[in-house]
Design a protein around this motif. Structure first.
Motif, PDB file in Angstrom:
ATOM      1  N   GLY A 295       0.955  -1.232   0.077  1.00 46.31           N
ATOM      2  CA  GLY A 295       0.045   0.023   0.013  1.00 46.31           C
ATOM      3  C   GLY A 295       0.851   1.396   0.000  1.00 46.31           C
ATOM      4  N   ALA A 296       0.581   2.180  -0.729  1.00 49.95           N
ATOM      5  CA  ALA A 296       1.375   3.440  -0.837  1.00 49.95           C
ATOM      6  C   ALA A 296       1.054   4.416  -0.048  1.00 49.95           C
ATOM      7  CB  ALA A 296       1.346   3.843  -2.564  1.00 49.95           C
ATOM      8  N   GLU A 297       1.722   5.340   0.376  1.00 47.45           N
ATOM      9  CA  GLU A 297       1.273   6.638   1.130  1.00 47.45           C
ATOM     10  C   GLU A 297       0.756   5.856   2.432  1.00 47.45           C
ATOM     11  OE1 GLU A 297       1.579   7.575  -2.965  1.00 47.45           O
ATOM     12  OE2 GLU A 297      -0.692   7.051  -2.474  1.00 47.45           O
ATOM     13  N   GLY A 298       1.390   4.969   2.957  1.00 52.30           N
ATOM     14  CA  GLY A 298       0.778   4.372   4.271  1.00 52.30           C
ATOM     15  C   GLY A 298      -0.433   3.644   4.198  1.00 52.30           C
ATOM     16  N   MET A 323      -3.516  -0.531  -7.438  1.00 53.65           N
ATOM     17  CA  MET A 323      -3.790   0.302  -8.467  1.00 53.65           C
ATOM     18  C   MET A 323      -4.136   1.770  -8.108  1.00 53.65           C
ATOM     19  SD  MET A 323      -3.576   0.741 -11.822  1.00 53.65           S
ATOM     20  CE  MET A 323      -3.095  -0.974 -12.341  1.00 53.65           C
ATOM     21  N   GLU A 324      -4.514   2.700  -8.922  1.00 50.67           N
ATOM     22  CA  GLU A 324      -4.822   3.901  -8.574  1.00 50.67           C
ATOM     23  C   GLU A 324      -5.468   4.550  -9.643  1.00 50.67           C
ATOM     24  OE1 GLU A 324      -3.325   6.911  -5.394  1.00 50.67           O
ATOM     25  OE2 GLU A 324      -2.524   7.801  -7.392  1.00 50.67           O
ATOM     26  N   ASP A 325      -6.605   5.040  -9.662  1.00 50.57           N
ATOM     27  CA  ASP A 325      -7.525   5.861 -10.636  1.00 50.57           C
ATOM     28  C   ASP A 325      -6.626   6.944 -10.833  1.00 50.57           C
ATOM     29  OD1 ASP A 325     -10.503   4.324 -11.123  1.00 50.57           O
ATOM     30  OD2 ASP A 325      -9.695   4.290  -8.976  1.00 50.57           O
ATOM     31  N   ALA A 340      -2.821   3.905 -12.662  1.00 51.41           N
ATOM     32  CA  ALA A 340      -1.239   3.801 -12.749  1.00 51.41           C
ATOM     33  C   ALA A 340      -0.996   4.158 -11.056  1.00 51.41           C
ATOM     34  CB  ALA A 340      -0.581   4.845 -13.568  1.00 51.41           C
ATOM     35  N   HIS A 341       0.553   4.301 -11.047  1.00 50.15           N
ATOM     36  CA  HIS A 341       0.574   4.994  -9.583  1.00 50.15           C
ATOM     37  C   HIS A 341       2.050   5.745  -9.904  1.00 50.15           C
ATOM     38  CE1 HIS A 341       1.273   5.372  -5.235  1.00 50.15           C
ATOM     39  NE2 HIS A 341      -0.117   5.571  -5.163  1.00 50.15           N
ATOM     40  N   MET A 342       2.630   6.259  -8.756  1.00 47.59           N
ATOM     41  CA  MET A 342       3.906   6.981  -9.181  1.00 47.59           C
ATOM     42  C   MET A 342       4.942   5.989  -9.651  1.00 47.59           C
ATOM     43  SD  MET A 342       4.428   9.663  -6.120  1.00 47.59           S
ATOM     44  CE  MET A 342       4.431   8.599  -4.769  1.00 47.59           C
ATOM     45  N   ALA A 438     -12.127   4.684  -2.181  1.00 45.65           N
ATOM     46  CA  ALA A 438     -10.780   5.286  -2.350  1.00 45.65           C
ATOM     47  C   ALA A 438     -10.259   5.746  -3.660  1.00 45.65           C
ATOM     48  CB  ALA A 438      -9.968   4.348  -1.415  1.00 45.65           C
ATOM     49  N   HIS A 439      -9.122   6.248  -3.599  1.00 46.64           N
ATOM     50  CA  HIS A 439      -8.662   6.436  -4.968  1.00 46.64           C
ATOM     51  C   HIS A 439      -7.610   5.048  -5.035  1.00 46.64           C
ATOM     52  CE1 HIS A 439      -5.376   8.051  -2.318  1.00 46.64           C
ATOM     53  NE2 HIS A 439      -6.310   8.892  -2.030  1.00 46.64           N
ATOM     54  N   HIS A 440      -7.158   4.566  -4.077  1.00 48.99           N
ATOM     55  CA  HIS A 440      -6.311   3.369  -4.178  1.00 48.99           C
ATOM     56  C   HIS A 440      -7.317   1.992  -4.426  1.00 48.99           C
ATOM     57  CE1 HIS A 440      -2.582   5.149  -1.898  1.00 48.99           C
ATOM     58  NE2 HIS A 440      -2.799   5.520  -3.226  1.00 48.99           N
ATOM     59  N   SER A 441      -6.787   1.269  -5.092  1.00 45.53           N
ATOM     60  CA  SER A 441      -7.707   0.076  -5.179  1.00 45.53           C
ATOM     61  C   SER A 441      -6.606  -1.250  -5.531  1.00 45.53           C
ATOM     62  CB  SER A 441      -8.617  -0.195  -6.433  1.00 45.53           C
ATOM     63  OG  SER A 441      -9.132   1.021  -6.629  1.00 45.53           O
TER      64      SER A 441
HETATM   65 MN    MN Z   1      -1.620   6.825  -4.108  1.00 44.55          MN
END
Ligand code: MN
Length: 492
Positions: A295-298, A323-325, A340-342, A438-441
């Motif tokens: 999981g990104a960003e904690g 993943m992220e929208d 995508a993600h960073m 969420a924006h994360h999936s």
């Molecule tokens: Mn993110």
């Protein structure tokens, strides 16, 4: 997963005499062996016993609870089994249960049928008696109906075993967090204590220095070997080998840390990288490819969810990734989401051999990180997320169609996916936003909606579906009703 065991436990009673019980055992063994031999069966299905008294039932349930290898039981009432006998056992059973409603005989023996046959083959009402007590006890269980040789029945059992094995895993899951959540972000937060109570997740924080110490102990020789592996598996599309070596060093250290602590997932945050020269990119992608959750960003909820969905999908076709929208293509009649993600997308969803590249990162203020760049495969998929609504966890799943990426995008230096969300862009995004998604999936092309829903039922968390049948008016009502239902439940 292949070592997880499911016991086949068959209910009966003594009313019909020893001869009938002998037949019940023979048939039950045959059925258990047939389920176990099914090609898609991911675990071990074993005939355990027939149970005919309250004490026997209680004993089997206690044994199932205590046996670490047992992930659940499959029950069937070959004959009638008065269900009051099951109350004490079922009340203490803490493993998942599938109620198989089947019958040994496939067809009625029209010319031979007599009352002995009727008494032996009476699951038609024996299983209804058993179903009542499960409902009366408000037990979460899976009911599968049909003849035990039918492909659809075997498929349903195999699919449920994956879910039950994953739920068993969930109750032992450990997540390591390096740094906290990205400052000020709401949706990645949540109640870690409740997550452990409800889902069994042990979420533990570490200072980035704990990791940096191990990074600094990695030897040049270890890095050489890992870079050789990269060269075999991926296309090296850069001359900046030092940046790749830096990620190799982080990968080795991260994996060492996770293995040593028995962790199944981890989180990072670009706001807390003291002592690391790059944001972990390639290193994270590699660990996801090996089955770790991220999981990104904690975002520990999504890290844990990624780990569990990867576990559930093991051995299946397709892939599963964090993943992220990210951004949209809003052309009329052709609306798409670019995900995508960073840096951190898992190569299990890649269409072609990933390219390792090195590019600057706009945020975080660190050295240019190495990462894998690729397009994802086409096909059906599901986007899944998990949010904490304060009084409960809500899982939201949206069916999508992954599309071929029509253009090259030469300036986009990250792995990406392009999809059409069902039922259509407007309904999907509206529903997702109303549901608080969420924006994360986690994107999966391996698992089914049914499996995700079965998991949510097992864990007693809310499950919200967005698919080809979603109607916004009904959906908004469903959300309102759901709030009332979960308040009445009075528990998180
Ligand atoms: Mn993110």
């Amino acid at each position: 997963m292949k070592n997880k065991v499911f016991w086949f436990v068959v209910g009966s009673q003594h009313l019909y005499g020893e001869e009938t019980l002998k037949q019940v055992i023979i048939h039950s063994k045959e059925i258990a062996e047939h389920i176990n031999a099914y090609q898609e069966n991911p675990c071990i299905v074993k005939f355990k016993d027939i149970v005919t008294t309250p004490d026997e039932i209680l004993r089997v349930c206690k044994e199932a609870n205590q046996d670490e290898s047992v992930a659940g039981i499959i029950t069937w009432m070959h004959t009638f089994s008065p269900a009051k006998m099951w109350i004490k056992g079922l009340k203490i059973l803490n493993k998942s249960m599938l109620h198989l409603h089947t019958q040994y005989n496939q067809e009625l023996p029209w010319d031979k049928i007599d009352m002995d046959f009727m008494n032996l083959n009476q699951s038609a009402h024996g299983d209804r008696e058993f179903g009542f007590i499960n409902t009366r006890l408000r037990l979460n269980r899976k009911v599968v109906v049909g003849h035990w040789k039918d492909e659809d029945v075997l498929k349903e059992i195999a699919s449920w075993e994956r879910v039950a094995a994953t739920y068993d895993k969930s109750r032992k899951l450990k997540v390591a967090r390096f740094g906290d959540n990205m400052r000020q972000v709401a949706v990645t937060e949540g109640d870690k204590v409740e997550a452990e109570i409800k889902l069994g997740w042990s979420i533990n924080g570490y200072g980035i220095g704990d990791l940096v110490k191990i990074v600094n102990q990695v030897s040049e020789k270890e890095i050489d070997n890992l870079v050789l592996e990269y060269k075999e598996k991926y296309i090296i599309n850069t001359t900046k080998i030092e940046s790749i070596r830096e990620q190799a060093k982080i990968e080795i250290a991260l994996e060492r840390f996770l293995k040593c602590g028995g962790f199944n997932a981890f989180t990072t945050t670009f706001e807390d990288l003291h002592g690391l020269n790059q944001l972990p990119g390639l290193a994270v992608q590699r660990l996801m490819e090996k089955g770790y959750g991220f999981g990104a960003e904690g975002d520990w909820k999504l890290g844990a969810l990624t780990a569990l969905m990867k576990y559930m999908a093991q051995g299946l076709d397709g892939g599963t990734s964090f993943m992220e929208d990210y951004t949209y293509h809003l052309e009329k009649g052709n609306k798409r989401v670019l995900g995508a993600h960073m840096l951190e997308v898992c190569p299990s969803i890649a269409l072609d051999k990933p390219r390792i590249e090195v590019h600057p990162l706009g945020i975080g203020g660190k050295d240019d990180p190495a990462r894998m760049v690729f397009n994802s495969k086409e096909g059906q998929g599901i986007m899944v997320t998990l949010v904490d609504l304060g009084d409960r966890f809500r899982m939201i799943a949206n069916k999508i169609n992954l599309k071929r990426i029509p253009e090259k995008m030469p300036n986009l230096p990250v792995a990406r996916s392009l999809w059409e969300a069902l039922p259509d862009f407007k309904t999907s995004a509206t529903a997702w936003i109303y549901a608080g998604g969420a924006h994360h999936s986690v994107l999966t092309t391996s698992l089914s909606m049914r499996q995700l829903q079965d998991f949510a039922i097992m864990a007693d968390i809310e499950f919200i579906t967005i698919d080809e049948n979603t109607d916004l008016n009904q959906f908004e009502n469903e959300l309102r009703m759901s709030d009332v239902i979960w308040k009445l439940k009075g528990i998180k």
